[in-house]
Design a protein around this motif. Structure first.
Motif, PDB file in Angstrom:
ATOM      1  N   ILE A  66       1.272  -1.068   0.152  1.00  0.00           N
ATOM      2  CA  ILE A  66       0.260  -0.259   0.003  1.00  0.00           C
ATOM      3  C   ILE A  66       0.770   1.169  -0.371  1.00  0.00           C
ATOM      4  O   ILE A  66       0.242   2.636  -0.446  1.00  0.00           O
ATOM      5  CB  ILE A  66      -1.033   0.310   0.948  1.00  0.00           C
ATOM      6  CG1 ILE A  66      -0.400   0.135   2.679  1.00  0.00           C
ATOM      7  CG2 ILE A  66      -1.676  -1.703   1.193  1.00  0.00           C
ATOM      8  CD1 ILE A  66      -1.427   0.588   3.422  1.00  0.00           C
ATOM      9  N   ASP A  67       2.693   1.169  -0.043  1.00  0.00           N
ATOM     10  CA  ASP A  67       3.156   2.589   0.528  1.00  0.00           C
ATOM     11  C   ASP A  67       4.015   2.174  -1.025  1.00  0.00           C
ATOM     12  O   ASP A  67       4.562   0.994  -0.826  1.00  0.00           O
ATOM     13  CB  ASP A  67       4.021   2.196   1.620  1.00  0.00           C
ATOM     14  CG  ASP A  67       2.252   2.685   2.339  1.00  0.00           C
ATOM     15  OD1 ASP A  67       2.170   3.102   2.293  1.00  0.00           O
ATOM     16  OD2 ASP A  67       3.384   2.553   3.686  1.00  0.00           O
ATOM     17  N   ALA A  68       4.601   3.361  -1.465  1.00  0.00           N
ATOM     18  CA  ALA A  68       5.820   3.030  -2.654  1.00  0.00           C
ATOM     19  C   ALA A  68       6.474   4.305  -2.413  1.00  0.00           C
ATOM     20  O   ALA A  68       6.005   5.513  -2.553  1.00  0.00           O
ATOM     21  CB  ALA A  68       5.504   2.362  -3.120  1.00  0.00           C
ATOM     22  N   ALA A  69       7.634   4.306  -2.566  1.00  0.00           N
ATOM     23  CA  ALA A  69       8.655   4.999  -2.795  1.00  0.00           C
ATOM     24  C   ALA A  69      10.385   5.245  -4.167  1.00  0.00           C
ATOM     25  O   ALA A  69      10.650   3.817  -3.936  1.00  0.00           O
ATOM     26  CB  ALA A  69       9.528   6.515  -1.951  1.00  0.00           C
ATOM     27  N   ILE A  87       5.985  10.106  -3.621  1.00  0.00           N
ATOM     28  CA  ILE A  87       5.274   8.584  -2.907  1.00  0.00           C
ATOM     29  C   ILE A  87       4.206   8.677  -3.057  1.00  0.00           C
ATOM     30  O   ILE A  87       3.919   9.054  -3.785  1.00  0.00           O
ATOM     31  CB  ILE A  87       5.721  10.054  -1.654  1.00  0.00           C
ATOM     32  CG1 ILE A  87       6.683  10.031  -0.666  1.00  0.00           C
ATOM     33  CG2 ILE A  87       4.775   9.085  -0.021  1.00  0.00           C
ATOM     34  CD1 ILE A  87       6.608  11.270  -0.107  1.00  0.00           C
ATOM     35  N   LEU A  88       3.593   7.399  -3.254  1.00  0.00           N
ATOM     36  CA  LEU A  88       2.325   7.034  -2.890  1.00  0.00           C
ATOM     37  C   LEU A  88       2.006   6.181  -1.737  1.00  0.00           C
ATOM     38  O   LEU A  88       3.195   5.315  -0.816  1.00  0.00           O
ATOM     39  CB  LEU A  88       2.373   5.593  -3.853  1.00  0.00           C
ATOM     40  CG  LEU A  88       1.336   5.081  -3.928  1.00  0.00           C
ATOM     41  CD1 LEU A  88       0.069   5.663  -4.600  1.00  0.00           C
ATOM     42  CD2 LEU A  88       1.612   3.749  -4.973  1.00  0.00           C
ATOM     43  N   VAL A 113       2.775  12.297  -4.996  1.00  0.00           N
ATOM     44  CA  VAL A 113       2.984  13.806  -4.719  1.00  0.00           C
ATOM     45  C   VAL A 113       4.534  14.079  -4.531  1.00  0.00           C
ATOM     46  O   VAL A 113       4.932  12.644  -4.442  1.00  0.00           O
ATOM     47  CB  VAL A 113       2.475  13.301  -3.093  1.00  0.00           C
ATOM     48  CG1 VAL A 113       1.502  13.763  -2.517  1.00  0.00           C
ATOM     49  CG2 VAL A 113       3.314  12.773  -1.661  1.00  0.00           C
ATOM     50  N   PRO A 114       4.857  14.950  -4.556  1.00  0.00           N
ATOM     51  CA  PRO A 114       6.333  14.762  -5.094  1.00  0.00           C
ATOM     52  C   PRO A 114       7.004  13.951  -3.782  1.00  0.00           C
ATOM     53  O   PRO A 114       6.898  15.278  -2.154  1.00  0.00           O
ATOM     54  CB  PRO A 114       6.482  16.549  -5.850  1.00  0.00           C
ATOM     55  CG  PRO A 114       5.173  16.753  -5.596  1.00  0.00           C
ATOM     56  CD  PRO A 114       4.858  15.835  -4.444  1.00  0.00           C
ATOM     57  N   LEU A 115       8.368  14.267  -3.468  1.00  0.00           N
ATOM     58  CA  LEU A 115       9.179  13.521  -2.698  1.00  0.00           C
ATOM     59  C   LEU A 115       9.360  15.547  -1.972  1.00  0.00           C
ATOM     60  O   LEU A 115       9.945  16.067  -2.556  1.00  0.00           O
ATOM     61  CB  LEU A 115      10.109  12.916  -2.837  1.00  0.00           C
ATOM     62  CG  LEU A 115      11.209  12.698  -2.132  1.00  0.00           C
ATOM     63  CD1 LEU A 115      10.300  11.865  -0.505  1.00  0.00           C
ATOM     64  CD2 LEU A 115      12.340  11.400  -2.206  1.00  0.00           C
ATOM     65  N   PRO A 116       9.896  15.244  -0.535  1.00  0.00           N
ATOM     66  CA  PRO A 116      10.049  16.991  -0.186  1.00  0.00           C
ATOM     67  C   PRO A 116      11.474  16.734  -0.536  1.00  0.00           C
ATOM     68  O   PRO A 116      11.519  15.872  -0.510  1.00  0.00           O
ATOM     69  CB  PRO A 116       9.391  17.001   1.151  1.00  0.00           C
ATOM     70  CG  PRO A 116       8.706  15.586   1.379  1.00  0.00           C
ATOM     71  CD  PRO A 116       8.498  14.935   0.665  1.00  0.00           C
ATOM     72  N   TRP A 284       2.602  15.656   3.379  1.00  0.00           N
ATOM     73  CA  TRP A 284       4.185  15.581   3.509  1.00  0.00           C
ATOM     74  C   TRP A 284       5.422  16.693   3.888  1.00  0.00           C
ATOM     75  O   TRP A 284       6.227  16.201   4.287  1.00  0.00           O
ATOM     76  CB  TRP A 284       4.253  14.743   2.155  1.00  0.00           C
ATOM     77  CG  TRP A 284       3.833  13.385   1.898  1.00  0.00           C
ATOM     78  CD1 TRP A 284       3.137  12.932   1.609  1.00  0.00           C
ATOM     79  CD2 TRP A 284       4.382  12.364   2.942  1.00  0.00           C
ATOM     80  NE1 TRP A 284       2.679  11.776   2.173  1.00  0.00           N
ATOM     81  CE2 TRP A 284       3.742  11.055   2.455  1.00  0.00           C
ATOM     82  CE3 TRP A 284       5.347  12.006   3.740  1.00  0.00           C
ATOM     83  CZ2 TRP A 284       3.641   9.727   3.252  1.00  0.00           C
ATOM     84  CZ3 TRP A 284       5.763  10.875   3.862  1.00  0.00           C
ATOM     85  CH2 TRP A 284       4.910   9.535   4.182  1.00  0.00           C
ATOM     86  N   ASN A 285       4.979  17.671   3.996  1.00  0.00           N
ATOM     87  CA  ASN A 285       6.212  18.925   2.988  1.00  0.00           C
ATOM     88  C   ASN A 285       6.457  19.299   5.382  1.00  0.00           C
ATOM     89  O   ASN A 285       7.403  19.431   5.708  1.00  0.00           O
ATOM     90  CB  ASN A 285       5.312  19.955   2.186  1.00  0.00           C
ATOM     91  CG  ASN A 285       5.581  19.834   1.183  1.00  0.00           C
ATOM     92  OD1 ASN A 285       6.694  18.779   0.922  1.00  0.00           O
ATOM     93  ND2 ASN A 285       4.819  20.580   0.281  1.00  0.00           N
ATOM     94  N   ARG A 286       5.135  19.317   6.015  1.00  0.00           N
ATOM     95  CA  ARG A 286       5.100  19.778   7.153  1.00  0.00           C
ATOM     96  C   ARG A 286       6.213  18.751   7.454  1.00  0.00           C
ATOM     97  O   ARG A 286       6.577  18.873   8.575  1.00  0.00           O
ATOM     98  CB  ARG A 286       3.430  19.088   7.780  1.00  0.00           C
ATOM     99  CG  ARG A 286       3.862  20.606   9.351  1.00  0.00           C
ATOM    100  CD  ARG A 286       2.718  20.255   9.762  1.00  0.00           C
ATOM    101  NE  ARG A 286       2.429  21.119  10.928  1.00  0.00           N
ATOM    102  CZ  ARG A 286       1.370  21.411  11.638  1.00  0.00           C
ATOM    103  NH1 ARG A 286       0.777  20.869  11.794  1.00  0.00           N
ATOM    104  NH2 ARG A 286       1.579  21.893  12.955  1.00  0.00           N
TER     105      ARG A 286
END
Length: 331
Positions: A66-69, A87-88, A113-116, A284-286
């Motif tokens: 369920i997660d990936a990067a 990021i997924l 979403v883009p990786l910070p 994610w940015n936070r």
């Protein structure tokens, strides 16, 4: 082009098995972005998908996760170009759609979403869905008016992934954090992450049961649900709120309306699966500003794809502690 994936299959007799297979790109699902996956993570929901539990997987063969990067390989969406790190989480990927237990993943750009800038793909998966959920819970509590200095903030299910990350984030934000766990052996670890004090589940539940109890908590992040959620709602201060993020202790809630109509208490339901893009990106940015990955490193275990079937059984049996990362750069 070929890649390796952990493929879960169901036999005619209903047996569920998983093993590493070499696939070609034609097996990838539809989508407008293809990602080379660097890291994925093991979650309780992944254990269910690997064993057929919970009815989460609708069709076989299936690729869980369920997660990936990782890094974009190709894209027809203008928001992403090859080389972008992404990021997924969420969107039923790894459940109803093929997920991150593969070296390649094709999906809809809206789910990424883009990786910070100051994160690695590995750090993103130390957090994963658990970290995103914890951040979303704190964001909602603060939107409801929670600020440091109002009193203690309780985190239930503190020994789990969401709970432990929530403790750390709340501490970094300046809150006084109380961790509730039924495992006293975790007390030192929870204090290291930022808990100011520890309360056992039995201790929390021991107060005489009344429609309203002594007001103690300025806010609560609750990963347990059930009787624990019903109890803490009676103890929240005027105008406070509980961010409900899990149901490990059950889905039933038996409580009067008094906390809501006499103290103005709110229950904030937290869903990380279908959050809008802007909300996920802000969270994610936070996280990138607050999260100290070095504190969690002692509890991180790395495994390869081939080790996932056993790891899935272990997490369902409660034998997994901390965060298990899947290194997709080796099989």
């Amino acid at each position: 082009m070929s890649f390796q994936a952990l493929v879960t299959e169901k036999s005619d007799r209903g047996d569920i098995t998983s093993g590493v297979q070499t696939l070609d790109d034609a097996r990838l699902p539809d989508g407008n972005v293809t990602v080379a996956v660097d890291w994925s993570g093991l979650n309780y929901k992944d254990g269910l998908c690997l064993t057929g539990g919970g009815g989460l997987v609708r069709s076989y063969p299936h690729v869980g996760g369920i997660d990936a990067a990782g890094r974009v390989l190709d894209s027809t969406d203008p928001r992403y170009v090859p080389g972008d790190e992404v990021i997924l989480t969420g969107w039923r990927v790894g459940e109803t759609r093929w997920g991150g237990f593969a070296q390649k993943l094709r999906l809809d750009a809206d789910w990424l979403v883009p990786l910070p800038a100051n994160f690695s793909t590995r750090t993103a998966m130390v957090l994963g869905t658990a970290g995103l959920t914890a951040m979303l819970a704190i964001d909602r509590l603060e939107a409801n008016g929670l600020v440091p200095g109002q009193g203690e903030v309780l985190v239930t299910g503190a020994g789990g992934g969401i709970g432990s990350i929530a403790i750390h984030l709340l501490h970094r934000l300046g809150y006084t954090v109380v961790a509730m766990s039924r495992r006293p052996q975790l007390a030192d670890d929870l204090r290291r992450l930022g808990a100011d004090s520890i309360v056992g589940r039995d201790e929390l539940m021991a107060a005489p049961d009344k429609p309203l109890e002594s007001a103690r908590w300025a806010g609560v992040v609750d990963a347990v649900g059930g009787a624990v959620l019903g109890k803490v709602l009676k103890q929240v201060k005027y105008g406070g709120a509980v961010a409900a993020i899990g149901n490990a202790g059950g889905i039933e809630l038996a409580i009067s309306v008094l906390p809501f109509i006499l103290r103005g208490v709110a229950v904030l339901g937290i869903d990380s699966v279908t959050q809008p893009y802007a909300t996920r990106l802000a969270a994610w940015n936070r996280l990138a500003d607050l999260f100290d990955a070095t504190l969690f490193e002692p509890s991180v275990t790395e495994i390869a794809l081939s080790q996932l079937p056993q790891a899935g059984l272990d997490i369902l049996a409660g034998r997994v502690r901390g965060r298990t990362l899947v290194n997709l750069r080796k099989s």
